[in-house]
Design a protein around this motif. Structure first.
Motif, PDB file in Angstrom:
ATOM      1  N   ALA A 123      -5.183  34.512 -26.089  1.00 55.31           N
ATOM      2  CA  ALA A 123      -4.532  33.979 -27.287  1.00 55.31           C
ATOM      3  C   ALA A 123      -5.541  33.467 -28.297  1.00 55.31           C
ATOM      4  N   GLY A 124      -6.801  33.312 -27.915  1.00 56.87           N
ATOM      5  CA  GLY A 124      -7.793  32.802 -28.838  1.00 56.87           C
ATOM      6  C   GLY A 124      -8.379  33.909 -29.680  1.00 56.87           C
ATOM      7  N   GLY A 125      -9.397  33.526 -30.435  1.00 56.23           N
ATOM      8  CA  GLY A 125     -10.064  34.497 -31.283  1.00 56.23           C
ATOM      9  C   GLY A 125      -9.310  34.706 -32.574  1.00 56.23           C
ATOM     10  N   GLY A 126      -9.822  35.610 -33.371  1.00 58.16           N
ATOM     11  CA  GLY A 126      -9.202  35.877 -34.648  1.00 58.16           C
ATOM     12  C   GLY A 126      -9.795  35.017 -35.745  1.00 58.16           C
ATOM     13  N   ARG A 127      -9.820  35.549 -36.936  1.00 53.08           N
ATOM     14  CA  ARG A 127     -10.384  34.831 -38.075  1.00 53.08           C
ATOM     15  C   ARG A 127      -9.271  34.112 -38.822  1.00 53.08           C
ATOM     16  N   LEU A 183      -4.515  37.967 -34.165  1.00 55.87           N
ATOM     17  CA  LEU A 183      -5.133  37.887 -32.853  1.00 55.87           C
ATOM     18  C   LEU A 183      -5.533  39.269 -32.367  1.00 55.87           C
ATOM     19  N   PRO A 184      -6.600  39.363 -31.625  1.00 53.89           N
ATOM     20  CA  PRO A 184      -6.997  40.666 -31.076  1.00 53.89           C
ATOM     21  C   PRO A 184      -6.047  41.113 -29.989  1.00 53.89           C
ATOM     22  N   GLU A 185      -6.087  42.401 -29.694  1.00 53.15           N
ATOM     23  CA  GLU A 185      -5.247  42.940 -28.642  1.00 53.15           C
ATOM     24  C   GLU A 185      -5.730  42.450 -27.284  1.00 53.15           C
ATOM     25  N   GLY A 186      -4.746  42.225 -26.413  1.00 50.81           N
ATOM     26  CA  GLY A 186      -5.088  41.741 -25.082  1.00 50.81           C
ATOM     27  C   GLY A 186      -4.333  40.479 -24.766  1.00 50.81           C
ATOM     28  N   PRO A 187      -4.413  40.009 -23.547  1.00 51.02           N
ATOM     29  CA  PRO A 187      -3.648  38.829 -23.152  1.00 51.02           C
ATOM     30  C   PRO A 187      -4.204  37.521 -23.704  1.00 51.02           C
TER      31      PRO A 187
END
Length: 226
Positions: A48-52, A42-46
């Motif tokens: 929770a979505g995203g990411g491959r 997951l990308p940094e930050g609050p």
């Protein structure tokens, strides 16, 4: 009866017992019908979505054997970390079959401690079939903290309300510098070579004493005639 000095020297120079490999205990292996582990970094930050979405094969039959691996396993916990010499960490966990049926995924959070605060290093969402994860490229001499939390199943229209999520389990470790490990291995090798040389010298002295000097001492002296 006192032991001969040679036996005492041999006992002192005996190499230390080798560290036995820590086998994978029952319950730590992934299920046989789970050939792949789906996960998302997951990308940094609050958010929770995203990411491959990625897939990795589980580490079946892994053994943590010193000095190439250091095992960090808190007592009574279902989470353990194996720190390898190539600066990667294999995280493994186990789950009871009844609890595994109530889990939809695992949330892994990684952080490391700086001088004044903690810094996040990685956030991973792993599938319910995953039982291990490889964390690459950890820094030497830094205290890491890995926390794993099972995420319960979502409530459906006819399904009962989901149970509250279980608390996360954490494990802490510090990767030993590879240079320091090489120094320890080199010092152990040099110490073993010195012991072998001392044993050879003692055996040579014992051989000379027994076979060369004793016949000379036992030779009868010249008799004096009146």
């Amino acid at each position: 009866m006192r032991a001969p000095p040679l036996l005492l020297l041999l006992a002192a120079c005996a190499p230390p017992p080798c560290a036995a490999a820590a086998p994978t205990p029952p319950g730590w292996e992934p299920a046989p019908d789970a050939p792949w582990c789906p996960y998302k970094v997951l990308p940094e930050g609050p958010e929770a979505g995203g990411g491959r979405l990625c897939f990795r094969s589980p580490a079946r039959g892994f053994r943590c054997q010193a000095p190439a691996c250091t095992l960090h396993a808190p007592a009574g916990r279902s989470l353990r970390a194996s720190v390898l010499r190539n600066r990667s960490v294999l995280l493994q966990w186990r789950l009871a079959p009844a609890a595994a049926r109530r889990v939809r995924a695992f949330a892994l959070n990684c952080s490391w401690r700086g001088a004044y605060t903690r810094f996040p290093c990685e956030r991973v969402l792993l599938g319910a079939s995953c039982r291990d994860y490889l964390l690459p490229d950890v820094h030497d001499g830094v205290l890491y903290r890995l926390c794993l939390q099972p995420l319960p199943l979502r409530a459906g229209p006819t399904a009962p309300a989901p149970e509250p999520p279980e608390p996360a389990e954490c494990v802490e470790f510090t990767a030993e510098p590879a240079g320091m490990q090489d120094i320890v291995v080199a010092m152990t090798a040099v110490g073993g070579s010195i012991c072998v040389m001392l044993v050879v010298i003692c055996l040579l002295v014992a051989y000379i004493t027994e076979n060369l000097m004793r016949p000379a001492l036992a030779r009868p002296g010249l008799r004096r005639h009146p």
